[in-house]
Design a protein around this motif. Structure first.
Motif, short mmCIF file in Angstrom:
data_model
loop_
_atom_site.label_atom_id
_atom_site.label_comp_id
_atom_site.label_asym_id
_atom_site.label_seq_id
_atom_site.Cartn_x
_atom_site.Cartn_y
_atom_site.Cartn_z
N ALA A 197 14.53 -8.15 -14.31
CA ALA A 197 13.80 -7.08 -13.92
C ALA A 197 12.38 -8.33 -13.37
CB ALA A 197 13.43 -7.38 -15.46
N ALA A 198 12.44 -10.08 -13.65
CA ALA A 198 11.26 -10.13 -12.90
C ALA A 198 11.11 -10.44 -11.62
CB ALA A 198 11.37 -11.65 -13.94
N GLU A 199 12.36 -10.75 -11.18
CA GLU A 199 12.95 -10.90 -9.99
C GLU A 199 13.07 -9.59 -9.10
OE1 GLU A 199 16.59 -12.21 -9.68
OE2 GLU A 199 16.29 -14.56 -9.98
N ALA A 200 13.02 -8.60 -9.39
CA ALA A 200 12.48 -7.24 -9.13
C ALA A 200 12.03 -6.80 -9.39
CB ALA A 200 13.90 -6.40 -9.85
N THR A 201 10.57 -7.02 -9.62
CA THR A 201 8.95 -6.74 -10.24
C THR A 201 8.73 -7.89 -8.95
OG1 THR A 201 9.47 -6.18 -12.09
CG2 THR A 201 7.08 -6.86 -11.24
N GLU A 202 9.10 -9.30 -8.76
CA GLU A 202 8.49 -10.16 -7.92
C GLU A 202 9.13 -9.76 -6.52
OE1 GLU A 202 6.36 -12.64 -8.59
OE2 GLU A 202 7.06 -13.32 -10.55
N ARG A 203 10.16 -9.27 -6.29
CA ARG A 203 10.39 -8.43 -5.18
C ARG A 203 9.35 -6.96 -4.65
NH1 ARG A 203 15.16 -9.85 -6.49
NH2 ARG A 203 15.80 -7.22 -7.24
N MET A 204 9.25 -6.57 -5.67
CA MET A 204 8.62 -5.06 -5.35
C MET A 204 7.07 -5.91 -4.53
SD MET A 204 6.77 -2.35 -7.85
CE MET A 204 8.75 -2.37 -9.03
N LEU A 205 5.75 -6.57 -5.34
CA LEU A 205 5.18 -6.84 -5.07
C LEU A 205 5.14 -7.71 -3.46
CD1 LEU A 205 4.39 -8.15 -8.81
CD2 LEU A 205 2.80 -6.28 -7.78
N ALA A 206 6.06 -8.75 -3.17
CA ALA A 206 6.30 -9.39 -2.73
C ALA A 206 6.36 -8.51 -1.18
CB ALA A 206 7.53 -10.29 -2.66
N ALA A 207 6.94 -7.45 -0.97
CA ALA A 207 6.92 -6.33 -0.37
C ALA A 207 6.02 -5.92 -0.16
CB ALA A 207 7.91 -5.49 -0.27
N GLN A 208 5.28 -5.64 -0.43
CA GLN A 208 3.83 -5.51 -0.21
C GLN A 208 3.56 -4.17 0.86
OE1 GLN A 208 1.55 -8.33 1.25
NE2 GLN A 208 1.41 -9.94 -0.75
N GLU A 209 4.39 -3.32 0.27
CA GLU A 209 5.06 -2.09 1.32
C GLU A 209 3.52 -0.69 1.01
OE1 GLU A 209 8.53 1.23 1.42
OE2 GLU A 209 9.06 -0.96 0.30
N VAL A 210 3.52 -0.29 2.21
CA VAL A 210 2.61 0.84 1.65
C VAL A 210 3.25 2.17 2.18
CG1 VAL A 210 0.30 1.71 3.04
CG2 VAL A 210 0.56 -0.54 2.71
N GLN A 211 3.25 2.49 0.71
CA GLN A 211 3.86 4.50 1.33
C GLN A 211 2.56 5.38 1.11
OE1 GLN A 211 5.90 4.86 -2.92
NE2 GLN A 211 7.09 3.21 -2.41
N THR A 212 3.13 6.58 1.61
CA THR A 212 2.15 7.83 1.38
C THR A 212 2.42 8.74 1.00
OG1 THR A 212 2.32 7.32 3.93
CG2 THR A 212 1.33 9.42 3.23
N VAL A 213 1.65 8.78 0.46
CA VAL A 213 2.31 10.27 -1.05
C VAL A 213 0.75 11.54 -1.16
CG1 VAL A 213 2.46 8.39 -2.61
CG2 VAL A 213 0.22 9.20 -1.99
N PRO A 214 1.47 12.62 -0.74
CA PRO A 214 0.22 13.53 -1.14
C PRO A 214 -0.90 13.13 -1.88
CG PRO A 214 2.98 13.95 -1.35
CD PRO A 214 2.23 12.37 -2.13
N VAL A 215 -2.13 13.61 -1.33
CA VAL A 215 -2.81 13.98 -1.85
C VAL A 215 -3.85 15.28 -1.70
CG1 VAL A 215 -3.28 11.36 -2.30
CG2 VAL A 215 -4.40 12.27 -0.32
N ALA A 216 -4.97 15.61 -3.10
CA ALA A 216 -5.37 16.20 -2.07
C ALA A 216 -6.88 16.93 -1.00
CB ALA A 216 -6.68 16.58 -3.65
N ARG A 217 -6.93 17.99 -0.13
CA ARG A 217 -7.35 17.20 0.77
C ARG A 217 -9.10 16.96 0.46
NH1 ARG A 217 -6.03 21.80 4.76
NH2 ARG A 217 -3.70 22.12 5.13
N SER A 218 -9.69 17.43 -0.76
CA SER A 218 -10.94 17.83 -1.38
C SER A 218 -11.01 16.33 -2.70
CB SER A 218 -11.58 18.61 -1.09
OG SER A 218 -13.44 18.25 -1.63
N ASN A 219 -11.49 15.64 -3.00
CA ASN A 219 -11.03 15.39 -4.08
C ASN A 219 -12.82 14.86 -4.39
OD1 ASN A 219 -9.15 14.07 -4.89
ND2 ASN A 219 -8.74 13.13 -3.31
#
Length: 326
Positions: free
Chosen positions: A230-252
């Motif tokens: 679990a620790a190694e998986a978490t570290e890999r996730m953080l190391a990837a520094q991967e930008v995802q695109t998610v849906p957001v409201a047009r007006s916040n």
């Protein structure tokens, strides 16, 4: 004699400031705490230097903050970023801040914690490790490293509307890894992943194609193996520094929230008390089955207007007021 007295006054002032906020040697105009690395050993960046820290209540510029474990944390507000002024200085949990790595500062979350920060203006989302305290500027809920602000697309404008969500399992894993006696606190006790797995990865460009988010792996048998995986998986996730695109409201929309109450009469009293500042509205909402009455100003046109109004509300005595985005 005058010089001696002046020097004594400075020493007394330093002692007082240290008593209010121990371990912090500097706060710059951006409202961020930092101190120089003083060890003779070479500075260590990243999670290899981490210690798990929640911290005691502390006061900055007359405002009290109460750090605590909060694995349900999910807030919206305004993010800022920090960089050159603090580059190479020690963070609040003993690491060395590198503006070119992805990290964040928060006022109350444990260090380290893992959070997902989503830019509500462009939909960019990034998993980030919290390892510092700040920002101590009214109306900001999180301070990101310069690199994190670049990946989320708001370096140039300086601030952004964001949503900050704690990732509970990943945060618990880091808490157990950073604190040797984590098992006694009901947290997983696991070995640290090799440091190279965190620092050697190349950052993807903003807008890079999405890859599936790493899932915390589980070893076939044994708590030690599961914790390490679990620790190694978490570290890999953080190391990837991967930008995802998610849906957001047009007006916040931006609001200044002066307070939230379970009783309507308390909200009415605060609304009346703030009449000299403006015309706040009372909004009834339901949160986890509980009815709350929020006293809010807005919607507001921009961050600058929200900053001015927030300062006025706080000056009226409402220290818990904050900027929110809905």
């Amino acid at each position: 004699m005058r010089k001696v007295r002046r020097r004594g006054w400075r020493v007394a002032a330093l002692m007082i400031s240290t008593a209010v906020l121990p371990g912090c040697a500097e706060m710059n105009l951006f409202g961020h705490l930092a101190k120089e690395a003083t060890s003779d050993a070479p500075p260590v960046a990243g999670s290899a230097a981490a210690t798990y820290k929640v911290g005691k209540p502390y006061q900055v510029k007359g405002v009290w903050y109460y750090p605590r474990e909060d694995f349900d944390y999910d807030e919206t507000g305004i993010a800022s970023w920090y960089g050159p002024t603090f580059h190479g200085k020690v963070t609040a949990n003993g690491e060395v801040f590198d503006q070119n790595n992805v990290s964040a500062a928060h006022k109350t979350l444990p260090m380290p914690s893992v959070v997902r920060v989503t830019n509500l203006e462009n939909g960019r989302s990034l998993v980030i490790r919290v390892n510092d305290r700040g920002p101590f500027v009214n109306g900001r809920i999180i301070d990101l490293s310069r690199r994190a602000s670049q990946l989320l697309g708001f370096e140039g404008q300086g601030t952004a509307k964001v949503r900050v969500q704690v990732l509970p399992e990943e945060s618990r894993v880091l808490a157990g890894k950073a604190q040797p006696d984590g098992a006694s606190r009901g947290e997983p006790q696991v070995a640290a992943a090799p440091r190279e797995s965190v620092t050697a990865e190349t950052l993807p460009p903003p807008g890079a194609s999405e890859r599936p988010r790493p899932v915390l792996a589980s070893a076939p048998q044994g708590a030690q193996s599961r914790g390490t995986a679990a620790a190694e998986a978490t570290e890999r996730m953080l190391a990837a520094q991967e930008v995802q695109t998610v849906p957001v409201a047009r007006s916040n929309a931006i609001f200044v929230q002066a307070g939230a109450f379970s009783r309507h009469d308390n909200a009415v009293r605060l609304q009346a008390r703030l009449a000299g500042v403006g015309r706040p509205a009372i909004q009834q909402i339901n949160v986890k089955g509980q009815t709350l009455y929020r006293v809010r100003f807005g919607p507001l046109t921009d961050v600058q207007e929200a900053d001015r109004l927030l300062d006025a509300v706080i000056s009226s005595g409402q220290q818990d007021a904050r900027v929110v985005v809905d």
